[in-house]
Design an enzyme around this catalytic site. Structure first.
Site, PDB file in Angstrom:
ATOM      1  N   ASP A 184       0.906  -1.060  -0.003  1.00 23.79           N
ATOM      2  CA  ASP A 184       0.513  -0.271  -0.563  1.00 23.79           C
ATOM      3  C   ASP A 184       1.214   1.520   0.282  1.00 23.79           C
ATOM      4  O   ASP A 184       2.179   1.290   0.656  1.00 23.79           O
ATOM      5  CB  ASP A 184      -0.220  -0.353   1.048  1.00 23.79           C
ATOM      6  CG  ASP A 184      -2.009  -1.191   1.127  1.00 23.79           C
ATOM      7  OD1 ASP A 184      -2.232  -1.136  -0.399  1.00 23.79           O
ATOM      8  OD2 ASP A 184      -2.105  -1.348   2.471  1.00 23.79           O
TER       9      ASP A 184
ATOM     10  N   TYR B 164       6.046  -8.458   8.262  1.00 23.75           N
ATOM     11  CA  TYR B 164       5.972  -6.735   9.176  1.00 23.75           C
ATOM     12  C   TYR B 164       5.839  -6.759  10.297  1.00 23.75           C
ATOM     13  O   TYR B 164       5.908  -7.454  11.276  1.00 23.75           O
ATOM     14  CB  TYR B 164       4.507  -6.138   8.769  1.00 23.75           C
ATOM     15  CG  TYR B 164       4.209  -6.785   7.107  1.00 23.75           C
ATOM     16  CD1 TYR B 164       3.839  -6.383   5.875  1.00 23.75           C
ATOM     17  CD2 TYR B 164       3.140  -7.894   6.176  1.00 23.75           C
ATOM     18  CE1 TYR B 164       3.277  -6.744   4.863  1.00 23.75           C
ATOM     19  CE2 TYR B 164       3.445  -8.700   5.682  1.00 23.75           C
ATOM     20  CZ  TYR B 164       3.351  -7.852   4.843  1.00 23.75           C
ATOM     21  OH  TYR B 164       2.853  -8.207   3.466  1.00 23.75           O
TER      22      TYR B 164
ATOM     23  N   ASP C 146      -6.747   2.423   8.070  1.00 24.86           N
ATOM     24  CA  ASP C 146      -5.493   2.614   7.968  1.00 24.86           C
ATOM     25  C   ASP C 146      -5.378   4.334   8.525  1.00 24.86           C
ATOM     26  O   ASP C 146      -6.508   5.133   8.156  1.00 24.86           O
ATOM     27  CB  ASP C 146      -4.140   2.515   6.601  1.00 24.86           C
ATOM     28  CG  ASP C 146      -5.172   2.781   6.317  1.00 24.86           C
ATOM     29  OD1 ASP C 146      -4.964   4.118   5.785  1.00 24.86           O
ATOM     30  OD2 ASP C 146      -4.726   2.516   4.762  1.00 24.86           O
TER      31      ASP C 146
ATOM     32  N   ARG D 283      -3.839  -4.196   7.842  1.00 27.54           N
ATOM     33  CA  ARG D 283      -5.079  -2.997   7.932  1.00 27.54           C
ATOM     34  C   ARG D 283      -6.077  -3.924   9.026  1.00 27.54           C
ATOM     35  O   ARG D 283      -6.586  -3.579   9.670  1.00 27.54           O
ATOM     36  CB  ARG D 283      -5.027  -1.895   7.165  1.00 27.54           C
ATOM     37  CG  ARG D 283      -5.702  -2.565   5.840  1.00 27.54           C
ATOM     38  CD  ARG D 283      -5.391  -1.276   4.884  1.00 27.54           C
ATOM     39  NE  ARG D 283      -5.576  -1.872   3.420  1.00 27.54           N
ATOM     40  CZ  ARG D 283      -6.087  -1.982   2.543  1.00 27.54           C
ATOM     41  NH1 ARG D 283      -7.355  -1.336   3.294  1.00 27.54           N
ATOM     42  NH2 ARG D 283      -6.166  -2.053   1.473  1.00 27.54           N
TER      43      ARG D 283
END
Length: 306
Positions: free
Chosen positions: A39, A67, A81, A173
């Site tokens: 993203d 992540y 987000d 997210r």
């Protein structure tokens, strides 16, 4: 420019497609494509296939990814987000270590996750994010995901740090938003950084600006296709067999050994250990056989130190 995989440390802001175009211009490469998008608000490891490297994108889309990020508690947004519009704010409960451990346990393992409206998935041929921008919310089928490892910590009363290793198709997210619902206060993902994809890690990556500064005048550190795929078994072949494979002759695979341990794919290498082709095992009435899956042209350059 030869073929291989270029590891980029993507900054926050640009889309993955914009990074691809910047690198393509800098390298003057014939083909450049990402092997799994990030993203725009996210940063970290972005795998770019250079020339023949674009042929192995589908193999990395299924790889485990890791992540790190920060979750803001008590605030829900429409995009899940920090780029989205605030929908609701709530008081954040004081979390004990035991409650944090329960949260961690509840979101580890096999989960059912409903993809967010702000995603590139399609409904009736239309991207969901386009429908979301029109104010529409359409039904989405939940998908099974795997959270292999999850570590949570509390740097402050309204923030939670997350480190996660997850399967293909996981929306971090959405994971953050779902944890907020579990806690009863709502949440959104404040920041996200990809650390690894399969066996490839962020510490091997270059910033986009470094690639642009080098351009095509200096050697760019590409990872060879064979090394990038070394999680697959490799078999070195004789020059005559290699020549036949490069011409797409399936019969050249007849002498390959049977698959080991349920493997479904194998790397076929020349005498220099460069990737010539990928073979896929296909079950049939005769008990199964190897078939050519991808054939590659020239070998990729080796990984250079930087």
């Amino acid at each position: 420019m030869q073929s291989g995989i270029l590891l980029i440390d993507k900054p926050e802001g640009p889309s993955s497609a914009q990074v691809v175009q910047r690198v393509k211009r800098a390298l003057r490469a014939k083909k450049v494509g990402h092997l799994g998008t990030l993203d725009p608000f996210a940063s970290g490891l972005l795998l770019l296939g250079i020339n023949d490297g674009t042929k192995i994108a589908d193999l990395f889309l299924t790889a485990q990814k890791t992540y790190s990020g920060v979750i803001t508690l008590g605030v829900e947004t429409d995009t899940q987000d920090s780029t989205g519009k605030i929908l609701e704010t709530r008081e954040v409960p004081s979390l004990t270590e035991a409650e944090l451990a329960r949260l961690q346990e509840a979101f580890t393992g096999t989960l059912s996750q409903t993809p967010p409206m702000y995603s590139a998935l399609k409904k009736g041929g239309v991207r969901l994010y386009r429908l979301a921008r029109q104010g529409r919310d359409v039904p989405r089928e939940p998908r099974r995901i795997q959270i292999e490892r999850l570590r949570l910590s509390l740097p402050g009363p309204t923030e939670m740090k997350i480190e996660v290793a997850c399967s293909k198709g996981t929306y971090i997210r959405t994971l953050a938003a779902d944890m907020g619902k579990y806690l009863g206060c709502g949440a959104h993902l404040k920041s996200l950084r990809r650390l690894s994809c399969g066996l490839l890690t962020l510490d091997q990556a270059l910033p986009v600006s470094a690639v642009e500064a080098r351009g095509d005048q200096e050697k760019i550190p590409l990872i060879s296709l064979s090394r990038a795929l070394d999680f697959l078994r490799g078999l070195q072949l004789s020059n005559p067999v290699v020549a036949r494979l490069r011409m797409g002759q399936q019969e050249a695979l007849s002498g390959l050994p049977a698959p080991e341990g349920g493997e479904g794919m194998m790397r076929l290498l020349d005498s220099q250990d460069s990737l010539v082709a990928l073979a896929r095992w296909v079950d049939d009435a005769a008990g199964g056989r190897w078939r050519l899956f991808r054939v590659f042209g020239c070998s990729a350059s080796p990984l250079a130190s930087y």
